[in-house]
Scaffold this motif. Structure first.
Motif, PDB file in Angstrom:
ATOM      1  N   ILE A   1      56.602  -5.381  -1.554  1.00 40.21           N
ATOM      2  CA  ILE A   1      55.886  -6.115  -2.598  1.00 40.21           C
ATOM      3  C   ILE A   1      56.555  -5.775  -3.921  1.00 40.21           C
ATOM      4  O   ILE A   1      56.588  -4.622  -4.343  1.00 40.21           O
ATOM      5  CB  ILE A   1      54.385  -5.760  -2.628  1.00 40.21           C
ATOM      6  CG1 ILE A   1      53.758  -5.978  -1.242  1.00 40.21           C
ATOM      7  CG2 ILE A   1      53.671  -6.604  -3.682  1.00 40.21           C
ATOM      8  CD1 ILE A   1      52.283  -5.613  -1.171  1.00 40.21           C
ATOM      9  N   SER A   2      57.098  -6.787  -4.563  1.00 39.23           N
ATOM     10  CA  SER A   2      57.959  -6.585  -5.737  1.00 39.23           C
ATOM     11  C   SER A   2      57.194  -6.496  -7.041  1.00 39.23           C
ATOM     12  O   SER A   2      57.601  -5.774  -7.948  1.00 39.23           O
ATOM     13  CB  SER A   2      58.962  -7.728  -5.840  1.00 39.23           C
ATOM     14  OG  SER A   2      59.709  -7.840  -4.661  1.00 39.23           O
ATOM     15  N   ALA A   3      56.095  -7.259  -7.162  1.00 41.58           N
ATOM     16  CA  ALA A   3      55.390  -7.319  -8.443  1.00 41.58           C
ATOM     17  C   ALA A   3      53.918  -7.619  -8.224  1.00 41.58           C
ATOM     18  O   ALA A   3      53.533  -8.213  -7.213  1.00 41.58           O
ATOM     19  CB  ALA A   3      56.016  -8.377  -9.355  1.00 41.58           C
TER      20      ALA A   3
ATOM     21  N   THR B   1      44.097 -10.391  -8.355  1.00 43.60           N
ATOM     22  CA  THR B   1      45.481 -10.026  -8.628  1.00 43.60           C
ATOM     23  C   THR B   1      46.400 -10.978  -7.865  1.00 43.60           C
ATOM     24  O   THR B   1      46.004 -11.562  -6.847  1.00 43.60           O
ATOM     25  CB  THR B   1      45.816  -8.584  -8.187  1.00 43.60           C
ATOM     26  OG1 THR B   1      45.660  -8.482  -6.764  1.00 43.60           O
ATOM     27  CG2 THR B   1      44.929  -7.569  -8.864  1.00 43.60           C
ATOM     28  N   ILE B   2      47.609 -11.106  -8.376  1.00 41.02           N
ATOM     29  CA  ILE B   2      48.645 -11.895  -7.709  1.00 41.02           C
ATOM     30  C   ILE B   2      49.795 -10.950  -7.371  1.00 41.02           C
ATOM     31  O   ILE B   2      50.205 -10.136  -8.202  1.00 41.02           O
ATOM     32  CB  ILE B   2      49.173 -13.026  -8.622  1.00 41.02           C
ATOM     33  CG1 ILE B   2      48.033 -13.905  -9.128  1.00 41.02           C
ATOM     34  CG2 ILE B   2      50.233 -13.853  -7.908  1.00 41.02           C
ATOM     35  CD1 ILE B   2      47.592 -15.003  -8.220  1.00 41.02           C
ATOM     36  N   THR B   3      50.298 -11.051  -6.146  1.00 42.95           N
ATOM     37  CA  THR B   3      51.452 -10.252  -5.731  1.00 42.95           C
ATOM     38  C   THR B   3      52.550 -11.168  -5.212  1.00 42.95           C
ATOM     39  O   THR B   3      52.287 -12.280  -4.756  1.00 42.95           O
ATOM     40  CB  THR B   3      51.093  -9.261  -4.605  1.00 42.95           C
ATOM     41  OG1 THR B   3      50.543  -9.997  -3.494  1.00 42.95           O
ATOM     42  CG2 THR B   3      50.095  -8.218  -5.068  1.00 42.95           C
ATOM     43  N   CYS B   4      53.791 -10.678  -5.287  1.00 42.43           N
ATOM     44  CA  CYS B   4      54.903 -11.424  -4.687  1.00 42.43           C
ATOM     45  C   CYS B   4      55.754 -10.459  -3.882  1.00 42.43           C
ATOM     46  O   CYS B   4      55.776  -9.252  -4.143  1.00 42.43           O
ATOM     47  CB  CYS B   4      55.735 -12.135  -5.746  1.00 42.43           C
ATOM     48  SG  CYS B   4      56.591 -11.042  -6.894  1.00 42.43           S
TER      49      CYS B   4
ATOM     50  N   ILE C   1      56.655 -12.267 -11.009  1.00 41.57           N
ATOM     51  CA  ILE C   1      55.592 -13.239 -11.279  1.00 41.57           C
ATOM     52  C   ILE C   1      55.121 -13.071 -12.719  1.00 41.57           C
ATOM     53  O   ILE C   1      55.275 -12.006 -13.321  1.00 41.57           O
ATOM     54  CB  ILE C   1      54.375 -13.069 -10.331  1.00 41.57           C
ATOM     55  CG1 ILE C   1      53.987 -11.593 -10.218  1.00 41.57           C
ATOM     56  CG2 ILE C   1      54.611 -13.700  -8.984  1.00 41.57           C
ATOM     57  CD1 ILE C   1      52.729 -11.345  -9.428  1.00 41.57           C
ATOM     58  N   ALA C   2      54.566 -14.134 -13.265  1.00 42.02           N
ATOM     59  CA  ALA C   2      53.934 -14.084 -14.585  1.00 42.02           C
ATOM     60  C   ALA C   2      52.771 -15.057 -14.570  1.00 42.02           C
ATOM     61  O   ALA C   2      52.869 -16.146 -13.983  1.00 42.02           O
ATOM     62  CB  ALA C   2      54.927 -14.455 -15.675  1.00 42.02           C
ATOM     63  N   ILE C   3      51.660 -14.670 -15.186  1.00 42.03           N
ATOM     64  CA  ILE C   3      50.462 -15.496 -15.204  1.00 42.03           C
ATOM     65  C   ILE C   3      50.237 -15.988 -16.630  1.00 42.03           C
ATOM     66  O   ILE C   3      50.367 -15.217 -17.590  1.00 42.03           O
ATOM     67  CB  ILE C   3      49.240 -14.705 -14.701  1.00 42.03           C
ATOM     68  CG1 ILE C   3      49.493 -14.226 -13.259  1.00 42.03           C
ATOM     69  CG2 ILE C   3      47.976 -15.553 -14.766  1.00 42.03           C
ATOM     70  CD1 ILE C   3      48.454 -13.268 -12.723  1.00 42.03           C
ATOM     71  N   SER C   4      49.915 -17.265 -16.778  1.00 42.41           N
ATOM     72  CA  SER C   4      49.712 -17.829 -18.115  1.00 42.41           C
ATOM     73  C   SER C   4      48.468 -17.222 -18.760  1.00 42.41           C
ATOM     74  O   SER C   4      47.589 -16.692 -18.077  1.00 42.41           O
ATOM     75  CB  SER C   4      49.577 -19.359 -18.041  1.00 42.41           C
ATOM     76  OG  SER C   4      48.386 -19.719 -17.357  1.00 42.41           O
TER      77      SER C   4
END
Length: 338
Positions: free
Chosen positions: A118-120, A130-133, A163-166
């Motif tokens: 899991i990178s980010a 949460t969001i993961t990539c 990843i980036a979230i607005s």
């Protein structure tokens, strides 16, 4: 700490309030490269993630080490605070993401479901997800309260590294080894836009707000028609995305139009981390060339370079909420405060 840390406050404070050397302090203690740094939204606390499988907490005002969080069994690649600062999230090559209570400093949730590194990891603005990539080519959305995966996004053809979230949480960006940046509406698992232009792995993405008055300048520079320029809204809304790549460039995008507006080519090696200055006028970037650079969006040029900011590659940068401090982490195992 006064605002002068980022260059002084004077009649031209907007352009002066940007990082400059030398560093205020250097925090040492990790036994392996620092892969990620995050700044607490309220207090003067930094979290750092390292290949030594630990997370360390530091006070950047006093330059003091606070504590170490242990639980991951492999290199920790990313850390992020929730908007309240009550929870810290981390992710690792051990294929898990963890949530840490910032009062007890205990791990409260371990989220498993990815099939590779899991990178980010990043929090939604509401702090409830949460969001993961991952290197498994997917992005996942997790409920903070339960630790359950509620959505999986598939669209990349290779390792998803960032990843980036607005700011409003309505969309997010993902990018990685397939050299594309995919823009997603949070509520849909179908890609909204795909941004192409980088010629190597995309290492970092960041959302920003448009500075008032800059839209027409940049649209003109990008070759937009006069009619299109005149129709541009001037409100500071979330339309900009910055990206950094192993192709050594920093790019500025209009995510709605899927248009590249600027290409900055000042760096001489891989670009590893980008952040927007909160005034919307600058992109700050860090690179394997050991520099931290400040890009002026309106002028399309590099306006400041901190050379030899670290003794080795710079992996991560983060701004404090008061915007008075920039934090950087490096393969040299140190964290610097600017």
């Amino acid at each position: 700490m006064s605002a002068s840390r980022l260059g002084g406050v004077d009649g031209n404070s907007d352009s002066r309030n940007i990082p400059k050397g030398p560093s205020k302090s250097v925090l040492s203690g990790h036994r392996a490269p620092v892969m990620s740094v995050a700044v607490h939204p309220v207090y003067s606390i930094i979290a750092s993630a390292s290949e030594d499988a630990t997370i360390k907490l530091w006070d950047y005002e006093t330059a003091q080490y606070e504590r170490t969080l242990k639980g991951h069994t492999g290199p920790v690649l990313c850390v992020a605070f929730d908007p309240s600062g009550n929870v810290l999230a981390s992710c690792s090559t051990d294929m898990s993401a963890k949530l840490w209570d910032m009062t007890t400093f205990q791990c409260t949730k371990t989220m498993r479901g990815h099939d590779h590194t899991i990178s980010a990891i990043s929090f939604m603005p509401a702090g409830d997800q949460t969001i993961t990539c991952s290197r498994d080519q997917t992005i996942k959305c997790w409920e903070v309260n339960t630790g359950y995966c509620v959505r999986t996004y598939s669209g990349h053809s290779d390792w998803v590294r960032c990843i980036a979230i607005s700011g409003n949480g309505e969309m997010f960006a993902s990018a990685g080894n397939d050299q594309t940046i995919i823009i997603w509406k949070t509520t849909s698992t179908q890609p909204f836009q795909t941004l192409r232009g980088h010629e190597h792995v995309v290492e970092t993405v960041a959302f920003g707000k448009r500075a008032a008055g800059s839209a027409a300048v940049i649209a003109a520079a990008a070759g937009a028609s006069t009619a299109a320029i005149l129709s541009l809204p001037e409100a500071s809304d979330v339309v900009y995305l910055a990206s950094g790549s192993r192709d050594r460039s920093v790019r500025l995008w209009d995510v709605v139009q899927a248009q590249c507006l600027r290409v900055f080519t000042a760096h001489e090696n891989w670009v590893r981390s980008v952040v927007f200055h909160p005034n919307g006028k600058y992109i700050i970037s860090a690179s394997d060339d050991k520099t931290i650079r400040v890009m002026d969006i309106k002028d399309g040029r590099c306006m400041r370079t901190i050379s030899e900011a670290h003794a080795h590659f710079i992996t991560s940068i983060a701004l404090s909420p008061s915007n008075t401090v920039l934090i950087s982490g490096s393969v040299d195992k140190n964290i610097s405060v600017w």
